[in-house]
Design an enzyme around this catalytic site. Structure first.
Site, PDB file in Angstrom:
ATOM      1  N   LYS A   1    -115.131 -34.564  51.686  1.00  0.00           N
ATOM      2  CA  LYS A   1    -115.129 -35.379  52.890  1.00  0.00           C
ATOM      3  C   LYS A   1    -114.777 -34.478  54.063  1.00  0.00           C
ATOM      4  O   LYS A   1    -114.055 -33.488  53.932  1.00  0.00           O
ATOM      5  CB  LYS A   1    -114.166 -36.567  52.787  1.00  0.00           C
ATOM      6  CG  LYS A   1    -112.685 -36.241  52.701  1.00  0.00           C
ATOM      7  CD  LYS A   1    -111.976 -35.858  53.990  1.00  0.00           C
ATOM      8  CE  LYS A   1    -112.157 -36.898  55.071  1.00  0.00           C
ATOM      9  NZ  LYS A   1    -111.492 -36.436  56.356  1.00  0.00           N
TER      10      LYS A   1
ATOM     11  N   ASN B   1    -112.894 -38.801  69.918  1.00  0.00           N
ATOM     12  CA  ASN B   1    -111.586 -38.199  69.696  1.00  0.00           C
ATOM     13  C   ASN B   1    -110.601 -38.413  70.853  1.00  0.00           C
ATOM     14  O   ASN B   1    -109.558 -37.760  70.911  1.00  0.00           O
ATOM     15  CB  ASN B   1    -111.749 -36.696  69.443  1.00  0.00           C
ATOM     16  CG  ASN B   1    -112.306 -36.431  68.047  1.00  0.00           C
ATOM     17  OD1 ASN B   1    -111.580 -36.498  67.073  1.00  0.00           O
ATOM     18  ND2 ASN B   1    -113.603 -36.167  67.968  1.00  0.00           N
TER      19      ASN B   1
ATOM     20  N   THR C   1    -110.646 -29.877  58.298  1.00  0.00           N
ATOM     21  CA  THR C   1    -110.123 -31.183  57.870  1.00  0.00           C
ATOM     22  C   THR C   1    -111.066 -31.699  56.844  1.00  0.00           C
ATOM     23  O   THR C   1    -111.955 -32.467  57.147  1.00  0.00           O
ATOM     24  CB  THR C   1    -110.069 -32.201  58.990  1.00  0.00           C
ATOM     25  OG1 THR C   1    -109.145 -31.756  59.926  1.00  0.00           O
ATOM     26  CG2 THR C   1    -109.506 -33.521  58.513  1.00  0.00           C
TER      27      THR C   1
ATOM     28  N   THR D   1    -113.508 -40.849  55.949  1.00  0.00           N
ATOM     29  CA  THR D   1    -112.804 -41.359  57.130  1.00  0.00           C
ATOM     30  C   THR D   1    -113.838 -41.539  58.240  1.00  0.00           C
ATOM     31  O   THR D   1    -114.467 -42.573  58.339  1.00  0.00           O
ATOM     32  CB  THR D   1    -111.658 -40.422  57.553  1.00  0.00           C
ATOM     33  OG1 THR D   1    -112.145 -39.075  57.643  1.00  0.00           O
ATOM     34  CG2 THR D   1    -110.521 -40.471  56.548  1.00  0.00           C
TER      35      THR D   1
ATOM     36  N   GLU E   1    -118.692 -34.759  63.757  1.00  0.00           N
ATOM     37  CA  GLU E   1    -118.480 -35.889  64.660  1.00  0.00           C
ATOM     38  C   GLU E   1    -119.275 -35.728  65.954  1.00  0.00           C
ATOM     39  O   GLU E   1    -119.068 -34.789  66.719  1.00  0.00           O
ATOM     40  CB  GLU E   1    -116.989 -36.027  64.983  1.00  0.00           C
ATOM     41  CG  GLU E   1    -116.172 -36.525  63.801  1.00  0.00           C
ATOM     42  CD  GLU E   1    -114.701 -36.643  64.097  1.00  0.00           C
ATOM     43  OE1 GLU E   1    -113.990 -37.232  63.261  1.00  0.00           O
ATOM     44  OE2 GLU E   1    -114.255 -36.145  65.147  1.00  0.00           O
TER      45      GLU E   1
END
Length: 368
Positions: A146, A365, A157, A120, A243
Site C-alpha cells: 500500500k 494534503n 509511506t 488508505t 496522490e
C-alpha cells in the site's frame, strides 16, 4: 485490518524506515524480526500509531499478543504494522474486535481482501506474484503493498508484505531482501517525504521443499531476480497511484563520476518542487533540471551536460539543442516519459521513478 498467517514458522527478513521518528509498530516489529521465526503479521489502516509514546508501544505489543493467542504461537512470532494518521492513539476496542474478526475470516484465497484492507489514500489494491522452479520444486513468491503519498527513499509511506514457500536461510534471505528493496522501493518518489511507518517484510516458510537456498546455491540468482521483480512491480504500482499525480517520470542519470554522484544528481532532480510543477504544466523547462543538478552534491561541468526526453536531445553541452521545443513539449504531454541526463564525468549511474506535483496533491494534503 489485515492478517497474514503462515501455516508454519517462517524465516523473516524486514527493512524499516530510516526516519528517526519511528512508529510504535516499527519498533516492535524490528525487535520481533530479530528474534527468529515468525508466524504472522497483523496490520491496521487508518491510524499510524506513531508519536503515541509508551501507550503506543503497549498497544502495538497488545496487538501481537492477541494475534499470537489466536494463531497459537508466541507474541514475539507476530509482527505488527500500522498506517494512517500520525499522533492519534489507536482505538483499541475496535482494534481488538478487528483482529478477532480478521482471524475468523482467514482463508488461503483471501489475498485480494487483505490487500484492500490496508489501503488508505490508495485508489487500487496492489498485488504481484510469480512462480519459479528450484531443484525441481515449484516456488511461489507473492506480495501486496500500500502507498500513494509520503513516498521517498528511504523508504516511503508504504507497507509491503511478501510471502514465499522457498527454503532459504535467514542470512541469505536478508541479503536478497536488502538488494531487492534498494532496486525497487528505494528507487521511487512521489513527494520527497520519508514516512514514520515504512515496512517491507518478507516471510519464507520453506514448504516448497527445495534444497536450502544459500549463497552458493546455483539457483539463488533465479530466486533473487524473481523477488526483485515482485518488489519492482509493487513499487511501480505505488508511483502510478501517487496522490493527485498526472505524470509518471523516470529520471536516469549516467556518466556521473561515481554511484554516489549519480544518486545525488538523480534525487535532486526527482524531488525538485520546481521541476515537478513544470511537468504538471507540461512544460519541459529543462533549465530547472540544470538548476537542480547544480545544487546537488554531484560533481558536474555545466558545459558537458546532456539532457534527453525519451531519447530526444533537449540539451547539448549545457545549452539548448537544435531540436524544436514543440517536439519536446509533445513528449511531456504524455502520461509517462523518461528523462536521461548524461554528465560525462565517469561511469556512475542511478535512476528514480517519480511523479509530477499537482494542484490536486496540494488539495488532498491540506488536511487529513
Amino acid at each position: 485490518m489485515s492478517l497474514i498467517v503462515s501455516a508454519s514458522t517462517s524465516e523473516v527478513a524486514a527493512v524499516f524506515t530510516t526516519n528517526q521518528v519511528k512508529a510504535a509498530p516499527v519498533k516492535v516489529s524490528f525487535q520481533h524480526s530479530r528474534n527468529g521465526g515468525v508466524r504472522g503479521v497483523i496490520i491496521n489502516a487508518g491510524n499510524a500509531n506513531a508519536c503515541t509514546g509508551l501507550q503506543g508501544l503497549r498497544d502495538a505489543q497488545e496487538m501481537t499478543r492477541i494475534t499470537a493467542k489466536l494463531v497459537g504461537c508466541k507474541a514475539k512470532e507476530i509482527l505488527v504494522c500500522s498506517t494512517g494518521r500520525i499522533g492519534v492513539p489507536l482505538p483499541m476496542a475496535k482494534i481488538r474486535r478487528g483482529i478477532r474478526k480478521a482471524y475468523r475470516k482467514l482463508t488461503p484465497n483471501g489475498g485480494a481482501k487483505a490487500a484492500e484492507a490496508i489501503m488508505t489514500t490508495d485508489t487500487f489494491r496492489k498485488e504481484a506474484s510469480t512462480q519459479i522452479e528450484i531443484d525441481g520444486k515449484q516456488v511461489t513468491i507473492g506480495g501486496m503493498a500500500k502507498g500513494a503519498g509520503m513516498i521517498h527513499p528511504n523508504m516511503a509511506t508504504m507497507l509491503c508484505m511478501i510471502t514465499t514457500d522457498a527454503v532459504i536461510d535467514k542470512r541469505t534471505l536478508r541479503r536478497c531482501v536488502e538488494d531487492s528493496v534498494e532496486q525497487s522501493f528505494n528507487r521511487i518518489s512521489v513527494d520527497g517525504d520519508t514516512s514514520t511507518n515504512d515496512s517491507v517484510i518478507v516471510l519464507a516458510n520453506g514448504q516448497a521443499g527445495n534444497n536450502p537456498l544459500r549463497s552458493y546455491h546455483p539457483k539463488l540468482e533465479i530466486f533473487q531476480s524473481a523477488l526483485r521483480s515482485v518488489m519492482r512491480q509493487l513499487s511501480c504500482m505505488i508511483v502510478e497511484d501517487g496522490e493527485g499525480i498526472s505524470k509518471v517520470v523516470e529520471v536516469a542519470v549516467k556518466g556521473a563520476a561515481n554511484y554516489a554522484d549519480a544518486k545525488a544528481a538523480t534525487l535532486a532532480v526527482g524531488k525538485s518542487t520546481l521541476v515537478k510543477c513544470s511537468w504538471c504544466g507540461e512544460d519541459p523547462n529543462w533549465g530547472r533540471i540544470m538548476d537542480a543538478l547544480g545544487y546537488s552534491n554531484a560533481r558536474i561541468r555545466e558545459e558537458m551536460i546532456e539532457i534527453y526526453y525519451n531519447g530526444l536531445q533537449a540539451v547539448v553541452n549545457g545549452r539548448r539543442s537544435k531540436v524544436p521545443e514543440a517536439r519536446i513539449r509533445k513528449i511531456v504531454r504524455q502520461r509517462s516519459f523518461t528523462i536521461t541526463i548524461n554528465l560525462h564525468m565517469g561511469d556512475g549511474e542511478y535512476s528514480l521513478l517519480t511523479t509530477d506535483l499537482t494542484e490536486k496533491y496540494v488539495a488532498l494534503n491540506k488536511g487529513e
